[in-house]
Design an enzyme around this catalytic site. Structure first.
Site, mmCIF file in Angstrom:
data_model
loop_
_atom_site.group_PDB
_atom_site.id
_atom_site.type_symbol
_atom_site.label_atom_id
_atom_site.label_comp_id
_atom_site.label_asym_id
_atom_site.label_seq_id
_atom_site.Cartn_x
_atom_site.Cartn_y
_atom_site.Cartn_z
ATOM 1 N N ASN A 142 0.803 -1.230 0.000
ATOM 2 C CA ASN A 142 0.000 0.000 0.000
ATOM 3 C C ASN A 142 0.839 1.284 0.000
ATOM 4 O O ASN A 142 0.445 2.268 -0.608
ATOM 5 C CB ASN A 142 -1.010 -0.010 1.149
ATOM 6 C CG ASN A 142 -0.364 -0.147 2.503
ATOM 7 O OD1 ASN A 142 0.756 -0.639 2.618
ATOM 8 N ND2 ASN A 142 -1.059 0.277 3.528
ATOM 9 N N GLU A 238 3.864 -4.856 12.256
ATOM 10 C CA GLU A 238 2.847 -3.811 12.063
ATOM 11 C C GLU A 238 1.774 -4.423 11.176
ATOM 12 O O GLU A 238 1.955 -4.560 9.970
ATOM 13 C CB GLU A 238 3.470 -2.585 11.396
ATOM 14 C CG GLU A 238 4.458 -1.842 12.273
ATOM 15 C CD GLU A 238 3.806 -1.123 13.444
ATOM 16 O OE1 GLU A 238 2.563 -1.156 13.583
ATOM 17 O OE2 GLU A 238 4.541 -0.533 14.243
ATOM 18 N N CYS A 272 -3.453 0.902 6.634
ATOM 19 C CA CYS A 272 -3.690 0.188 7.897
ATOM 20 C C CYS A 272 -4.476 1.083 8.837
ATOM 21 O O CYS A 272 -5.340 0.612 9.571
ATOM 22 C CB CYS A 272 -2.370 -0.226 8.508
ATOM 23 S SG CYS A 272 -1.228 1.139 8.734
ATOM 24 N N GLU A 447 6.905 1.414 15.659
ATOM 25 C CA GLU A 447 7.867 2.052 14.770
ATOM 26 C C GLU A 447 7.872 3.543 15.083
ATOM 27 O O GLU A 447 6.951 4.065 15.706
ATOM 28 C CB GLU A 447 7.481 1.803 13.306
ATOM 29 C CG GLU A 447 7.531 0.318 12.951
ATOM 30 C CD GLU A 447 7.494 0.041 11.456
ATOM 31 O OE1 GLU A 447 6.393 0.129 10.880
ATOM 32 O OE2 GLU A 447 8.552 -0.269 10.882
HETATM 33 P P1 NAD Z 1 0.634 -9.524 3.140
HETATM 34 O O1 NAD Z 1 0.706 -10.053 4.516
HETATM 35 O O2 NAD Z 1 -0.048 -10.320 2.098
HETATM 36 O O3 NAD Z 1 2.105 -9.285 2.568
HETATM 37 C C1 NAD Z 1 3.027 -8.450 3.244
HETATM 38 C C2 NAD Z 1 4.423 -8.872 2.856
HETATM 39 O O4 NAD Z 1 4.694 -10.177 3.363
HETATM 40 C C3 NAD Z 1 4.674 -8.955 1.349
HETATM 41 O O5 NAD Z 1 5.961 -8.443 1.090
HETATM 42 C C4 NAD Z 1 4.627 -10.446 1.084
HETATM 43 O O6 NAD Z 1 5.355 -10.848 -0.047
HETATM 44 C C5 NAD Z 1 5.279 -10.986 2.342
HETATM 45 N N1 NAD Z 1 5.017 -12.389 2.660
HETATM 46 C C6 NAD Z 1 4.072 -13.207 2.176
HETATM 47 N N2 NAD Z 1 4.154 -14.433 2.780
HETATM 48 C C7 NAD Z 1 5.163 -14.349 3.666
HETATM 49 C C8 NAD Z 1 5.730 -15.263 4.615
HETATM 50 N N3 NAD Z 1 5.244 -16.492 4.778
HETATM 51 N N4 NAD Z 1 6.738 -14.821 5.388
HETATM 52 C C9 NAD Z 1 7.204 -13.566 5.271
HETATM 53 N N5 NAD Z 1 6.724 -12.658 4.391
HETATM 54 C C10 NAD Z 1 5.712 -13.050 3.603
HETATM 55 O O7 NAD Z 1 0.032 -8.059 3.280
HETATM 56 P P2 NAD Z 1 -0.382 -7.058 2.114
HETATM 57 O O8 NAD Z 1 -1.648 -7.582 1.509
HETATM 58 O O9 NAD Z 1 0.797 -6.786 1.243
HETATM 59 O O10 NAD Z 1 -0.677 -5.709 2.926
HETATM 60 C C11 NAD Z 1 -1.927 -5.399 3.451
HETATM 61 C C12 NAD Z 1 -1.921 -5.575 4.947
HETATM 62 O O11 NAD Z 1 -0.879 -4.820 5.529
HETATM 63 C C13 NAD Z 1 -3.195 -5.064 5.594
HETATM 64 O O12 NAD Z 1 -3.659 -5.994 6.550
HETATM 65 C C14 NAD Z 1 -2.748 -3.784 6.285
HETATM 66 O O13 NAD Z 1 -3.533 -3.404 7.384
HETATM 67 C C15 NAD Z 1 -1.365 -4.118 6.663
HETATM 68 N N6 NAD Z 1 -0.590 -2.898 6.912
HETATM 69 C C16 NAD Z 1 -0.262 -2.583 8.201
HETATM 70 C C17 NAD Z 1 0.431 -1.415 8.476
HETATM 71 C C18 NAD Z 1 0.796 -1.032 9.887
HETATM 72 O O14 NAD Z 1 1.671 -0.202 10.071
HETATM 73 N N7 NAD Z 1 0.169 -1.608 10.910
HETATM 74 C C19 NAD Z 1 0.804 -0.565 7.428
HETATM 75 C C20 NAD Z 1 0.458 -0.922 6.130
HETATM 76 C C21 NAD Z 1 -0.238 -2.097 5.885
#
Ligand code: NAD
Length: 471
Positions: A142, A238, A272, A447
């Protein structure tokens, strides 16, 4: 020209490529290099070799991070264009994101990391925040550049070296960042690798990193935490949010609708800390729904690169379909569509900003994190009830309370079970110098600011008598 990974300060092409889709067209517009396990090993080895030298020279780290901030600012236009192309957000927002990345690098360049002296009666304790070693950093799609900077700026400032992996949906801007910083940083200090999802799992299972910093979904965060536990490594997670805005009975819908709308729909709701549920006092409910719907109906949506566009597409087809499914389920359950409602036909992953009323607390659009352009608005009758319903979620990231009386709102805000809550604004404290993190399933760790920096260090305590104190 194809973008390359950065490993040991050099370009790395990887083994094959994977496709990158333009969310505004739904078509593949680029490819990115896929990092095989052997190259990941090389990146980890380079980060390990670079660590002692980097950890040693505090002043050099400050200077390099300042230079990195300047370099990012100098490349705003190119980086923003890449963010828009792969992620979809309007160019103006992508530009703001790139500037934020530079601001984070600049802030951490200036933050103090010096030792603290704690004097006892007979001796002195010198507490030094020592870096951990190699940090594995994983980011979502995002805000690819802003969230990368949230990680690499404090990790590098503290003296760690980094292997950074962006989401496979948005690899390009992060690859470009690696290329941009390649000659500024000593080789191996920042390695950037890209690949399909299994690369994230390889990164987190790799024996080298001493810390994993992860931003993404709660489901993936649990897997990362489980993997980290096997080696007892540090983790900062996060994760998701399902953030509530509470609008009290004295709020003026016309005055707050704009801020509330953008708190929910900026970046097409893919934040998020977006407002994901609005609880509004019944006397102002109808006026607020109408004011939000007015904005939703008129805001220009289109490809992020087009001038004047304020809302871009949803980044992935899967997310667009998920959001559409939540809307369909809510409507089937009796919700009323006040604006938007149906994913756009045609190319691209467009979904109009959708405002729903008459939603029940058990509808999935309320209980799940929609992470997209749909907002349920729910009426409440008294503030105690609103607090209970707002906190009835596994998440606890951010929240906001809206009222003409900031003191009244602040008193309500203080009772919400979240990491950060704002009055008459939402996520107003997302700044480099304030801690950001959630409670419950929003994940452990924070963070930003000194609190975030501390997560990349281990306190080292040296206790000594004065020089003239002979045993
Ligand atoms: P996701 O969990 O699908 O992917 C996040 C990252 O993890 C990607 O780089 C992905 O390739 C990697 N990944 C996938 N499988 C993995 C594994 N088994 N081990 C390690 N890494 C792996 O999330 P997304 O769809 O890319 O992002 C959306 C989510 O992120 C939403 O839930 C959102 O709320 C959250 N988010 C949180 C914050 C925060 O600061 N709290 C900020 C932005 C987004």
């Amino acid at each position: 020209m194809a973008l390359t990974m950065t490993v040991d300060g050099r370009p790395a092409a990887g083994a094959g490529t994977f496709d990158v889709v333009d969310p505004a067209t739904g078509a593949v517009f680029a490819t990115a290099p896929a990092c095989p396990p052997e190259l990941l090993d090389r990146a980890m080895a380079a980060a390990t070799a670079a660590y002692p030298g980097w950890a040693h020279d505090d002043e050099a780290r400050r200077g390099v991070l300042r230079a990195a901030a300047r370099a990012v600012l100098g490349a705003v236009a190119d980086l923003a264009a890449l963010v828009t192309a792969e992620q979809g957000k309007p160019l103006a927002e992508a530009t703001t994101e790139v500037r934020a990345a530079a601001a984070w690098l600049h802030y951490f360049a200036g933050i103090e990391t010096g030792p603290q002296i704690v004097d006892g009666r007979r001796d002195t304790a010198i507490v030094t925040a020592r870096p951990l070693g190699v940090v594995a950093a994983v980011t979502p799609w995002n805000y690819p550049l802003a969230l990368a900077a949230w990680k690499i700026a404090p990790a590098l400032r503290a003296g760690n070296t980094v292997v950074l992996k962006p989401s496979p949906h948005t690899p390009l801007a992060t690859l470009a960042l690696g290329e941009l910083l390649r000659d500024l940083l000593p080789p191996g200090v920042l390695n950037v690798v890209t690949g399909p999802d299994p690369l994230g799992a390889w990164l987190c299972a790799h024996p080298v990193p001493r810390k994993i910093t992860f931003t993404g979904s709660t489901a993936t965060g649990r897997r990362v935490a489980a993997e980290a536990a096997t080696r007892l490594r540090r983790v900062t997670l996060e994760l998701g949010g399902n953030d509530a805005a509470l609008v009290l009975d004295d709020a003026d819908p016309a005055r707050i609708a704009d801020d509330l709308f953008w708190a929910a729909f900026a970046n097409s709701g893919q934040m998020c800390m977006a407002v994901k549920r609005v609880y509004v006092a019944r006397p102002v409910h109808d006026a607020l729904v109408e004011a939000l719907a007015d904005r939703a109906a008129t805001v220009p949506m289109g490809p992020g690169a087009d001038p004047g566009v304020r809302l871009g597409p949803v980044t992935t087809r899967a997310q667009q379909e998920y959001v559409a499914g939540l809307v369909r389920a809510a409507v089937a359950g009796g919700a009323t569509v006040a604006a938007g409602g149906r994913a756009a036909d045609g190319p691209g992953h467009f979904h109009p900003p959708t405002v729903l009323s008459g939603v029940s607390d058990t509808d999935r659009v309320v209980t799940e994190e929609q992470f997209g352009p749909v907002l349920p608005v729910l009426a409440f009758d008294d503030v105690e009830e609103a607090l209970t319903r707002a906190d009835a979620t596994p998440f606890g990231l951010t929240a906001s309370v809206w009222s003409v009386d900031p003191d009244r709102a602040a008193a309500v805000a203080a009772r919400l079970d979240v990491g950060q809550v704002s009055v008459n604004a939402h996520a107003a404290g997302v700044r480099p110098d304030l801690p950001f993190g959630g409670r419950k399933d929003s994940g452990p760790g924070v963070e930003n600011g000194h609190w975030g920096l501390a997560g990349y260090t281990q306190p080292h305590v040296l206790v000594r008598p004065p020089s003239d104190d002979q045993p």
